[in-house]
Write an enzyme that holds these catalytic residues in place. Structure first.
Site, short mmCIF file in Angstrom:
data_model
loop_
_atom_site.label_atom_id
_atom_site.label_comp_id
_atom_site.label_asym_id
_atom_site.label_seq_id
_atom_site.Cartn_x
_atom_site.Cartn_y
_atom_site.Cartn_z
N SER A 127 36.42 28.04 40.57
CA SER A 127 37.66 27.86 41.32
C SER A 127 38.36 26.57 40.91
O SER A 127 37.73 25.54 40.70
CB SER A 127 37.32 27.82 42.81
OG SER A 127 38.49 27.64 43.55
N THR A 175 44.92 28.73 44.17
CA THR A 175 43.86 28.44 43.20
C THR A 175 44.13 29.23 41.94
O THR A 175 44.90 30.19 41.94
CB THR A 175 42.46 28.83 43.74
OG1 THR A 175 42.48 30.23 44.05
CG2 THR A 175 42.08 28.00 44.94
N HIS A 182 38.89 31.53 55.06
CA HIS A 182 39.49 31.16 53.78
C HIS A 182 40.91 31.69 53.55
O HIS A 182 41.59 31.22 52.63
CB HIS A 182 38.60 31.66 52.64
CG HIS A 182 38.45 30.68 51.52
ND1 HIS A 182 39.49 29.91 51.05
CD2 HIS A 182 37.38 30.33 50.77
CE1 HIS A 182 39.07 29.14 50.06
NE2 HIS A 182 37.79 29.37 49.87
N TYR A 242 33.09 32.71 37.30
CA TYR A 242 34.34 32.26 37.93
C TYR A 242 34.14 30.84 38.42
O TYR A 242 33.13 30.53 39.05
CB TYR A 242 34.63 33.19 39.11
CG TYR A 242 35.88 32.89 39.91
CD1 TYR A 242 37.02 33.66 39.74
CD2 TYR A 242 35.92 31.87 40.85
CE1 TYR A 242 38.18 33.43 40.49
CE2 TYR A 242 37.07 31.62 41.60
CZ TYR A 242 38.18 32.41 41.42
OH TYR A 242 39.31 32.17 42.16
#
Length: 654
Positions: free
Chosen positions: A484, A495, A368, A482
């Site tokens: 994204s 992001t 990532h 959360y």
């Protein structure tokens, strides 16, 4: 400006536009030839804005409100306002000044890369995510060798199309009848790249940042003490193939830059699939699942022990193709296979592993730090569309008569006792962690996007409301959540966080869970609409670079980099709690994707991958033993059932 859902929908649909059939010869090297050069808009993309400090503080306090009692909130509010008027103001002004001196990028790029690369936790489960492809609609093409060949060829076509500048630019079209046309493309290609974004904007089209795409290929995250490095070698022409924990490489690009014939790629993959070498006693793949400092020291040992050439082949390979020797049993098994696998047959540090199991089930596990879901999703869509629409080989195709034993090199690694012990320990750590991970899923079949839009509520808002309701029902709490959100509409955007837990979702959840009989159906409907409107505002703000998380992160990073004592604001327990994301969520919808998922981001959290389809909603959830996934999913189902019943004007069932 485009909201996150619309951006991702555009990314998902990007590959669905007709490109025209490919001919033979050189054209077969490419997916398509875009009239508009791939990076035509990149230079003129708008810059990621730095929000006003007072807006960030206001949004931050709004996100804290549902998580704190009155006394806690008063303390946090006081610290926030003191920060806003004092050291926060100074840091903000410095951040703006720094940003003005670096107009080639965004204020978040450097800190965000560093955040990922300095993290010392293993990448597997903590950072790497997965997306799995739908099966090929023609069942005979789901043979492992056929699908591996077709997907490899399509992936190389994607790479060559991108590098030649022929890949269609990623554009979100608000009015496709005006902007997604041959006429517009013919006109916009003549607009200088320094102005091209404005030309698109005039017809309600929003080009997206494509700066991450070059890291898709020939790229690896290299473990280094205290901070990893991203390595890319675009000159390398070989593919890395893993099978039974053994490493193989062969060239897929010739010396003239042309792709190997698909029949030759098929022959080489067939040769690897027929190799009956057992799993090595010490499978090297486990090392890429280790703590990053531990792995950095072991890698140095590998290099010092005469493995430099072999490691260079691994690091520079176009991508990693992992061929698993078992079929997928069900969707839960699919998630485990694509999210972590057995540890021996993956190289988690590669930008992505294309995984294909014995029954032709395919997916991508991606690292990532180099990029986000939008780039991976575009790649996945194009590969899926090309491999099923223009398959390079068929079940009747014969592999080429070539000497694969000469073309395919099996990599051998020299291991001393310290390396053998390191691999053994890495395997133990990997197995122990994976054993504690639970993944489960539900499919809610009583309605989806169509019904929600008919009722004029946001499908994403309803899914997020269901998660809030479910957690309240299960644990009697509202916790940090959360979601994204891509900021790819800006140059070097990454992001932003949407914070779905709000005073509105808390009020609505409590009404549904604790006192449904006290409220009429109309009152409950109004609460859902209120949640939907507020969530829509949060989503729009985040997609436009007007969230608060990245701004506060940037200010904190700046303070630490300048040796300034960490302001009290950041030492507030409430700040730590808000960033301990117990419910971490991400959504994507694509005709190519069957399932997506990721691990929890904290030990006592849930990792929630979800999709809101036209007629149903799917949730794929992971957790460690601190949380009960099965029960959480039952509570999500109950919440969705209640919400849909209320929207249809029916009473909530017990």
């Amino acid at each position: 400006m485009a909201t996150r859902q619309l951006l991702l929908r555009r990314a998902a649909a990007a590959a669905a536009a007709p490109r025209g059939r490919r001919g033979y010869g050189s054209t077969a090297e490419y997916l398509h030839r875009s009239i508009v050069p791939t990076m035509h808009y990149q230079r003129s993309l708008p810059r990621l804005p730095i929000p006003k400090l007072e807006d960030t503080i206001r949004r931050y306090l709004n996100a804290q409100k549902p998580l704190l009692n009155d006394d806690q909130f008063r303390k946090t509010e006081e610290l926030a306002h003191r920060f806003e008027k004092g050291i926060g103001r100074q840091l903000h002004e410095q951040l703006v000044a720094q940003d003005n001196q670096n107009k080639h990028t965004s204020y978040i790029t450097g800190p965000w890369f560093e955040m990922y690369l300095k993290a010392r936790e293993p990448v597997v489960l903590n950072f790497n995510a997965f997306m799995s492809f739908h099966p090929d609609p023609k069942s005979e093409y789901n043979d492992q060798l056929i699908r591996a060949t077709n997907m490899t060829v399509s992936a190389i076509r994607f790479m060559k199309t991108f590098r030649a500048g022929y890949l269609e630019p990623e554009v979100f079209h608000l009015n496709p009848k005006k902007s997604d046309t041959e006429l517009f493309k013919k006109l916009i290609r003549f607009v200088p790249s320094s102005l091209s974004w404005f030309g698109a904007y005039m017809v309600n089209a929003y080009p997206l940042d494509m700066s991450q795409y070059f890291r898709l290929f020939n790229s690896t995250r290299l473990p280094k003490l205290n901070g990893d490095e991203l390595y890319t070698d675009e000159k390398a022409k070989h593919l890395l193939v893993l099978r039974n924990g053994n490493f193989y490489v062969f060239d897929v690009i010739d010396r003239d830059g042309n792709m190997l014939k698909p029949s030759e790629i098929q022959a080489h993959l067939k040769y690897i699939l027929s190799d009956n070498s057992p799993v090595p006693a010490f499978p090297l793949g486990y090392l890429s699942s280790e703590n990053r400092d531990t792995w950095a020291l072991l890698r140095k040992n590998l290099l010092d022990n005469g493995n430099e050439e072999a490691l260079q082949k691994v690091d520079s390979a176009i991508f990693c193709l992992s061929l698993d020797d078992f079929p997928v049993k069900n969707l839960v098994h699919l998630s485990h296979t694509m999210l972590h696998g057995d540890g021996a047959n993956r190289w988690y540090d590669k930008s992505f592993n294309l995984i294909i199991t014995k029954d032709g089930t395919a997916g991508i596990n991606f690292e990532h730090s180099w990029g986000d879901g939008v780039a991976v999703l575009r790649f996945l869509n194009e590969v899926f569309k090309d491999s099923i629409g223009e398959p390079a080989v068929s079940p009747l195709s014969q592999p080429a008569s070539v000497d694969s034993s000469r073309a395919v090199q099996k990599l051998d690694f020299t291991l001393n006792d310290a390396l053998k012990a390191g691999i053994t320990k890495a395997k133990q750590n990997f197995d122990t962690t994976v054993e504690t991970l639970t993944v489960d899923m539900i499919q809610f079949q009583k309605g989806g996007k169509d019904l929600l839009k008919q009722k004029k509520v946001s499908p994403d808002a309803v899914a997020q409301l269901a998660f809030q309701m479910a957690f309240l029902r299960q644990y009697n709490q509202t916790v940090a959540t959360y979601e994204s959100c891509s900021t790819a509409a800006f140059k070097h955007g990454r992001t932003e966080a949407i914070r779905p837990a709000s005073i509105h979702t808390k009020k609505c959840s409590e009404a549904f869970v604790k006192e449904p009989s006290k409220h009429s159906t109309e009152e409950l409907q109004k609460m859902i609409v209120e949640c939907s409107k507020y969530h829509g505002c949060l989503t729009k703000e985040a997609a436009m670079g007007q969230g608060f998380d990245r701004h506060l992160f940037g200010l904190r990073y700046l303070a630490l980099s300048k040796g300034i004592a960490l302001p009290d604001f950041y030492q507030d327990q409430a700040y730590a709690r808000l960033n301990h994301n117990i419910i971490s969520t991400s959504t994507l919808l694509s005709p190519a994707v069957q399932l997506g998922g990721f691990g929890p981001v904290v030990p006592d959290g849930f990792g929630v991958g979800y999709q809101v389809h036209d007629g149903w909603i799917g949730c794929n959830v992971s957790s460690y033993p601190a949380r009960n996934v099965k029960e959480f999913l039952q509570c999500i189902y109950k919440s969705l059932d209640d919400i849909f019943n209320v929207l249809k004007g029916e009473k909530i069932s017990n």
